[in-house]
Design a protein around this motif. Sequence first.
Motif, PDB file in Angstrom:
ATOM      1  N   THR A  98       0.827  -1.206   0.000  1.00 28.79           N
ATOM      2  CA  THR A  98       0.000   0.000   0.000  1.00 28.79           C
ATOM      3  C   THR A  98       0.862   1.257   0.000  1.00 28.79           C
ATOM      4  OG1 THR A  98      -0.195  -0.246   2.407  1.00 28.79           O
ATOM      5  CG2 THR A  98      -2.017  -1.057   1.071  1.00 28.79           C
ATOM      6  N   ALA A 110       2.222   1.665  -3.615  1.00 30.95           N
ATOM      7  CA  ALA A 110       1.164   1.982  -4.576  1.00 30.95           C
ATOM      8  C   ALA A 110       0.633   3.398  -4.406  1.00 30.95           C
ATOM      9  CB  ALA A 110       0.019   0.975  -4.431  1.00 30.95           C
ATOM     10  N   LEU A 111       0.675   3.939  -3.190  1.00 28.50           N
ATOM     11  CA  LEU A 111      -0.022   5.189  -2.913  1.00 28.50           C
ATOM     12  C   LEU A 111       0.881   6.359  -2.556  1.00 28.50           C
ATOM     13  CD1 LEU A 111      -2.990   3.718  -0.829  1.00 28.50           C
ATOM     14  CD2 LEU A 111      -2.977   4.348  -3.250  1.00 28.50           C
ATOM     15  N   THR A 152      -2.015   0.745 -10.271  1.00 29.47           N
ATOM     16  CA  THR A 152      -0.766   0.414  -9.575  1.00 29.47           C
ATOM     17  C   THR A 152      -1.032  -0.549  -8.423  1.00 29.47           C
ATOM     18  OG1 THR A 152       0.166   2.577 -10.117  1.00 29.47           O
ATOM     19  CG2 THR A 152       1.221   1.349  -8.341  1.00 29.47           C
ATOM     20  N   ALA A 153      -2.022  -0.199  -7.603  1.00 29.52           N
ATOM     21  CA  ALA A 153      -2.322  -1.040  -6.442  1.00 29.52           C
ATOM     22  C   ALA A 153      -2.764  -2.441  -6.864  1.00 29.52           C
ATOM     23  CB  ALA A 153      -3.411  -0.373  -5.594  1.00 29.52           C
TER      24      ALA A 153
END
Length: 462
Positions: A62, A65-66, A208-209
């Motif tokens: 996470t 991805a973020l 992406t996640a």
Amino acid sequence: MSAGTIRLGTPQGRWLLTAMILGSGMAFLDGSVVGLALPAMNADLDAGAAGVQWIVNAYTLTLAALILVGGSLGDRLGRRKVFVTGVVWFAASSLLCALAPTVEVLITARGLQGIGAALLTPGSLSIISASFAPQDRGPAIGAWSGLAGVTTAIGPLVGGWLVDTTGWRGIFWINLPLAVIVVWIAVRHVPETTGDQGKIDYGGAGLTALSLAALTYGLVEKSWTWGLTGAVLMVVFVIHQRLTPHALVPLSLFTDRVFTAANICTFAIYGALGAALFLLVQQLQYVSGFSPLVAGLATVPLTITMVLFASKAGALGSRVGPRWPMTLGPLIAAAGLLLMLRIGADASFWTDVLPASAVFGAGITILVAPLTTAVLAAAPVTQTGVASGINNAVARTASLLAVAAVPPIAGISGRDFADPAVFDPGFRTGMLICAGMLAIASAFAAALIHGPKVSPAAVQTD
């Protein structure tokens, strides 16, 4: 006092810097300390090899991805607001980690922690840059870097001591009072600032996640279906970035050979670093029989070397260019990993563990600053912030995928993975894989990292 005018020597300047160091320090520490607690978590929750990997990877997934979205949200909605939200989110998920009754709940809570870290980590440096007067920004960033390094250095010691004395849940409880202090300081002493008000690429963030989650699941669970799904989603992400006018990752940056090569090196280096440290702290406990505190000491030479000599390595890279430090550094680090092959059931901390860790740390220290320099120098001055964010995301993605892939490839899997007869040969195979990754990074640097030293404009922007 308004943003952009705060002086470092004033009470508000010191309070602001304290909040940023403590806030980002929580996220930095979590990554290193959790590794020490994995054997205790496995024993308590019967996690198994895949469960242990997911305890680490849920957080990294996470966060990787973020993290670019976290920086964009701060620019758009207010950096202090997003930073404080991230700290509160991180604390709440730390509470859930501390109370987790099963490994499934712990993995879920670790994923939530990564979201909090993605919100607060980019904000700390951007708040410093936006809040301090121009003449104090450099010293403030230097102080933040140095003190964050010291925090990271003592983290394994504190974490090992907590695991030894209070159990693994203590490493999450300690985040709660730290978060209260950070929020109190931020609300009282940190001004609100905003930046670019452009649109945020939520579609790119979602792709992406999903792609990283599918790839990671495929690697950990040895599922070709999930792995292929992740690869397809990654291709869709690249196509999306080409078509969207507000790309999360501007692909034009990768038309520069040095930028592309530096990120390939980043992927190989940080993949090796993440997997090697993941395996090392468990080898020291499962096979060598060291306590979590002593296992934590094994990572201290790396951090101390970085704190003491990273700036000197950066200065050297600026004088001679990044090519040779990025060529020699990975080879020295690989030599350190090969020395770690001596760590077994009868390992001596002073003659087997410490020298290998010191050599590994020396190699990483030589290459890190020149690597960052190469990335920033290859990007246009107006895009150095984006380039730095991409490089950070590449590093975290590499660690995520390496921790997922290397253990099962090395034979560390199943419920009996903690048996020294299983883990020890897997550790040795894993170290050889990681050393090979570093050798590949060295070869790419030697072949493709050419050109002048870092541009003055890039340094000033950073």
